[in-house]
Design a protein around this motif. Structure first.
Motif, PDB file in Angstrom:
ATOM      1  N   LYS A   1      -7.115   1.981   7.133  1.00 53.52           N
ATOM      2  CA  LYS A   1      -7.667   1.181   6.047  1.00 53.52           C
ATOM      3  C   LYS A   1      -8.513   2.038   5.112  1.00 53.52           C
ATOM      4  CE  LYS A   1      -7.822  -3.106   8.757  1.00 53.52           C
ATOM      5  NZ  LYS A   1      -8.683  -4.193   9.291  1.00 53.52           N
ATOM      6  N   ASP A   2      -8.557   1.634   3.830  1.00 49.75           N
ATOM      7  CA  ASP A   2      -9.410   2.328   2.869  1.00 49.75           C
ATOM      8  C   ASP A   2     -10.867   2.203   3.291  1.00 49.75           C
ATOM      9  OD1 ASP A   2      -7.082   2.728   1.499  1.00 49.75           O
ATOM     10  OD2 ASP A   2      -7.603   1.476  -0.227  1.00 49.75           O
ATOM     11  N   LYS A   3     -11.555   3.322   3.322  1.00 54.76           N
ATOM     12  CA  LYS A   3     -12.972   3.322   3.687  1.00 54.76           C
ATOM     13  C   LYS A   3     -13.857   3.570   2.470  1.00 54.76           C
ATOM     14  CE  LYS A   3     -16.136   5.193   7.174  1.00 54.76           C
ATOM     15  NZ  LYS A   3     -16.293   3.902   7.890  1.00 54.76           N
ATOM     16  N   GLU A   4     -13.371   4.399   1.547  1.00 55.12           N
ATOM     17  CA  GLU A   4     -14.117   4.710   0.330  1.00 55.12           C
ATOM     18  C   GLU A   4     -13.120   4.950  -0.789  1.00 55.12           C
ATOM     19  OE1 GLU A   4     -16.384   4.897  -2.378  1.00 55.12           O
ATOM     20  OE2 GLU A   4     -17.656   5.041  -0.584  1.00 55.12           O
ATOM     21  N   THR A   5     -13.229   4.167  -1.864  1.00 53.25           N
ATOM     22  CA  THR A   5     -12.273   4.289  -2.964  1.00 53.25           C
ATOM     23  C   THR A   5     -12.821   5.095  -4.139  1.00 53.25           C
ATOM     24  OG1 THR A   5     -13.023   2.171  -3.873  1.00 53.25           O
ATOM     25  CG2 THR A   5     -11.122   2.133  -2.366  1.00 53.25           C
ATOM     26  N   ARG A   6     -14.104   5.502  -4.057  1.00 49.29           N
ATOM     27  CA  ARG A   6     -14.696   6.323  -5.119  1.00 49.29           C
ATOM     28  C   ARG A   6     -15.534   7.449  -4.516  1.00 49.29           C
ATOM     29  NH1 ARG A   6     -17.472   2.593  -9.587  1.00 49.29           N
ATOM     30  NH2 ARG A   6     -17.452   4.613 -10.650  1.00 49.29           N
ATOM     31  N   PRO A   7     -14.901   8.320  -3.723  1.00 44.08           N
ATOM     32  CA  PRO A   7     -15.668   9.374  -3.054  1.00 44.08           C
ATOM     33  C   PRO A   7     -16.047  10.543  -3.958  1.00 44.08           C
ATOM     34  CG  PRO A   7     -13.358   9.590  -2.516  1.00 44.08           C
ATOM     35  CD  PRO A   7     -13.486   8.332  -3.321  1.00 44.08           C
ATOM     36  N   GLY A   8     -15.477  10.617  -5.148  1.00 41.02           N
ATOM     37  CA  GLY A   8     -15.803  11.712  -6.058  1.00 41.02           C
ATOM     38  C   GLY A   8     -14.789  12.826  -6.032  1.00 41.02           C
ATOM     39  N   ILE A   9     -14.484  13.341  -4.842  1.00 39.89           N
ATOM     40  CA  ILE A   9     -13.490  14.405  -4.707  1.00 39.89           C
ATOM     41  C   ILE A   9     -12.625  14.138  -3.474  1.00 39.89           C
ATOM     42  CG2 ILE A   9     -15.004  16.148  -5.775  1.00 39.89           C
ATOM     43  CD1 ILE A   9     -15.332  17.348  -2.898  1.00 39.89           C
TER      44      ILE A   9
ATOM     45  N   ARG B   1       0.846  -1.204   0.000  1.00 42.08           N
ATOM     46  CA  ARG B   1       0.000   0.000   0.000  1.00 42.08           C
ATOM     47  C   ARG B   1       0.876   1.247   0.000  1.00 42.08           C
ATOM     48  NH1 ARG B   1      -3.645   0.438   4.699  1.00 42.08           N
ATOM     49  NH2 ARG B   1      -4.856   1.800   3.323  1.00 42.08           N
ATOM     50  N   ILE B   2       0.424   2.258  -0.711  1.00 45.72           N
ATOM     51  CA  ILE B   2       1.153   3.518  -0.802  1.00 45.72           C
ATOM     52  C   ILE B   2       0.531   4.554   0.126  1.00 45.72           C
ATOM     53  CG2 ILE B   2       1.834   3.063  -3.184  1.00 45.72           C
ATOM     54  CD1 ILE B   2      -0.364   5.025  -4.058  1.00 45.72           C
ATOM     55  N   ALA B   3       1.243   5.655   0.334  1.00 44.84           N
ATOM     56  CA  ALA B   3       0.723   6.743   1.154  1.00 44.84           C
ATOM     57  C   ALA B   3      -0.050   7.718   0.274  1.00 44.84           C
ATOM     58  CB  ALA B   3       1.871   7.483   1.843  1.00 44.84           C
ATOM     59  N   PRO B   4      -1.266   8.081   0.673  1.00 46.32           N
ATOM     60  CA  PRO B   4      -2.001   9.079  -0.100  1.00 46.32           C
ATOM     61  C   PRO B   4      -1.433  10.474   0.147  1.00 46.32           C
ATOM     62  CG  PRO B   4      -3.205   8.566   1.891  1.00 46.32           C
ATOM     63  CD  PRO B   4      -2.006   7.639   1.862  1.00 46.32           C
ATOM     64  N   LYS B   5      -1.673  11.376  -0.771  1.00 45.81           N
ATOM     65  CA  LYS B   5      -1.389  12.779  -0.532  1.00 45.81           C
ATOM     66  C   LYS B   5      -2.611  13.349   0.179  1.00 45.81           C
ATOM     67  CE  LYS B   5       1.974  13.658  -4.178  1.00 45.81           C
ATOM     68  NZ  LYS B   5       3.064  13.824  -3.192  1.00 45.81           N
ATOM     69  N   VAL B   6      -2.458  13.638   1.456  1.00 47.34           N
ATOM     70  CA  VAL B   6      -3.585  14.006   2.299  1.00 47.34           C
ATOM     71  C   VAL B   6      -4.030  15.432   2.014  1.00 47.34           C
ATOM     72  CG1 VAL B   6      -4.344  14.341   4.687  1.00 47.34           C
ATOM     73  CG2 VAL B   6      -2.867  12.395   4.100  1.00 47.34           C
TER      74      VAL B   6
ATOM     75  N   GLY C   1      -7.832  12.217   0.634  1.00 47.93           N
ATOM     76  CA  GLY C   1      -6.614  12.465  -0.119  1.00 47.93           C
ATOM     77  C   GLY C   1      -6.673  11.882  -1.510  1.00 47.93           C
ATOM     78  N   MET C   2      -5.498  11.863  -2.144  1.00 40.66           N
ATOM     79  CA  MET C   2      -5.352  11.331  -3.494  1.00 40.66           C
ATOM     80  C   MET C   2      -4.347  10.181  -3.475  1.00 40.66           C
ATOM     81  SD  MET C   2      -7.304  13.199  -5.534  1.00 40.66           S
ATOM     82  CE  MET C   2      -6.605  12.893  -7.166  1.00 40.66           C
ATOM     83  N   ALA C   3      -4.699   9.088  -4.149  1.00 43.22           N
ATOM     84  CA  ALA C   3      -3.793   7.945  -4.300  1.00 43.22           C
ATOM     85  C   ALA C   3      -3.991   7.359  -5.687  1.00 43.22           C
ATOM     86  CB  ALA C   3      -4.068   6.886  -3.228  1.00 43.22           C
ATOM     87  N   ASN C   4      -2.891   7.078  -6.367  1.00 45.76           N
ATOM     88  CA  ASN C   4      -2.956   6.567  -7.733  1.00 45.76           C
ATOM     89  C   ASN C   4      -3.748   7.499  -8.650  1.00 45.76           C
ATOM     90  OD1 ASN C   4      -1.521   4.053  -7.279  1.00 45.76           O
ATOM     91  ND2 ASN C   4      -3.329   3.368  -6.148  1.00 45.76           N
ATOM     92  N   GLY C   5      -3.659   8.801  -8.352  1.00 47.72           N
ATOM     93  CA  GLY C   5      -4.321   9.799  -9.187  1.00 47.72           C
ATOM     94  C   GLY C   5      -5.810   9.938  -8.971  1.00 47.72           C
ATOM     95  N   LYS C   6      -6.362   9.274  -7.940  1.00 49.73           N
ATOM     96  CA  LYS C   6      -7.800   9.328  -7.702  1.00 49.73           C
ATOM     97  C   LYS C   6      -8.093   9.606  -6.222  1.00 49.73           C
ATOM     98  CE  LYS C   6      -8.860   6.103 -11.450  1.00 49.73           C
ATOM     99  NZ  LYS C   6      -9.509   4.815 -11.826  1.00 49.73           N
TER     100      LYS C   6
END
Length: 377
Positions: A342-350, A312-317, A327-332
């Protein structure tokens, strides 16, 4: 998120970075979906629900030292403080203005504290704190912000000075001795700040928020600090005789006692309390960007990204709020649970920079400016 409401340039001018997208801390606070945007020359109020709404601009009593239209470089404005007083919910903002002298009286600079009624977007009162002569042409000449609230007092920063203002009388009741760097914090009944010393360094100090008087002083030299919980701060310091040994320290805000000296290379110096149980710090750990969560009671590390297994990578918070990390991870965009990582939502929109449960503020899709997006549900 639904279709967004574009925010005026006062929300992002001098804040958004040209490379990388991530902004300096935005000078925006939200209250029930309305954005209150501090400017170096006033305050804008914008409804985040209505696309056709125009900003209402609150102006100071005197001539602002720096106008938004003439801004060159960074914008010194910081987010207003949303708080209740006198039966109203107020947006408190501060800016530096010049009082023109009458007759042969010399003109002088002051910090104006403006109180805007969030329900009507009108200024209900203001107060002035005089600044000493000199510094009118310095790079920090227009720096001013509301630091925080303790009881019936609010702490205001202006061009290296700290003031206490009574929310009942609207009068300045104390001025702290010394000069300070931007970035002080009110934690409980303590005001924690970086004060300059004769050696040219800065030290983390704890002042009584009720009177501005010294309570404790860190023995180390300080570079920065963040609120780390309801009774703690995370500082970034080094021993006065070894600048190479820079690391985060978790301090008890009331006493200045060190709860934990974090290992050298721990993610720092940007930390934020999630409002629930953990302190989240971001920065570089070695050669990689990293995010870690700590127990604010003892500084114990709870989790860290990237993980040891390398999966797992670190998101840009972008925001830490209400037990969540945005934050942003893998451009999303992504949302993490602050307590577990842990990831809670992988498609939050923004990935919002500011949110209040009604709207979230993020960059527009084309990256040109900021937009308020209404929360779904």
């Amino acid at each position: 998120m639904k279709q967004g409401v574009p925010l005026p340039e006062s929300a992002f001018l001098g804040k958004l970075r040209l490379i990388g997208g991530l902004p300096h801390p935005l000078a925006v606070a939200l209250h029930k979906g309305v954005a209150f945007i501090a400017r170096p020359d006033g305050l804008d109020a914008v409804n985040g629900y209505q696309p056709a709404s125009k900003p209402v601009t609150i102006t100071p009593e005197h001539r602002p030292l720096l106008k938004l239209d003439n801004l060159m470089g960074d914008n010194p404005a910081e987010a207003p403080l949303i708080t209740s007083a006198g039966g109203k919910t107020l947006a408190l903002s501060a800016l530096v203005t010049k009082v023109t002298g009458a007759g042969t009286t010399r003109s002088h600079d002051v910090v104006e504290l403006m109180a805007t009624d969030t329900a009507t977007a009108t200024k209900t009162w203001f107060t002035e704190s005089p600044l000493p002569a000199g510094g009118e042409h310095s790079s920090d000449r227009a720096e001013a912000n509301v630091v925080g609230r303790a009881g019936h007092l609010v702490v205001v920063f202006g061009r290296g000075r700290l003031f206490g203002v009574d929310l009942k009388s609207h009068q300045r009741v104390w001025t702290a001795e010394g000069t300070y760097k931007k970035g002080a914090a009110v934690v409980g009944d303590r005001l924690v700040a970086l004060r300059g010393n004769p050696a040219g360094d800065s030290q983390v100090v704890g002042l009584g928020a009720a009177d501005g008087k010294d309570v404790w002083t860190s023995p180390r030299s300080g570079l920065g600090l963040s609120t780390a919980g309801p009774d703690a701060v995370m500082t970034y310091e080094y021993p006065t005789d070894d600048i190479r040994d820079r690391r985060p320290y978790l301090l008890d805000a009331a006493t200045g006692r060190t709860r934990r000296a974090l290992p050298e290379g721990a993610p720092s110096p940007d930390c934020a309390y999630d409002g629930a149980a953990v302190t989240v710090c971001t920065g570089r750990a070695g050669v990689d960007d990293a995010v870690a969560a700590y127990d604010p009671k003892n500084g114990k590390e709870i989790w860290r990204l990237p993980d040891a297994a390398g999966n797992r990578i670190a998101p840009k918070v972008t925001l830490v709020r209400a037990g969540l990390i945005y934050g942003m991870a893998n451009g999303k965009p992504v949302v993490l649970d602050a307590a577990s990582g842990k990831d809670k939502e992988t498609r939050p929109g923004i990935a919002p920079y500011v949110a209040d449960g009604y709207v979230g503020i993020s960059e527009t899709e084309d990256g040109d400016g900021l937009t308020a997006y209404r929360a779904v549900g």
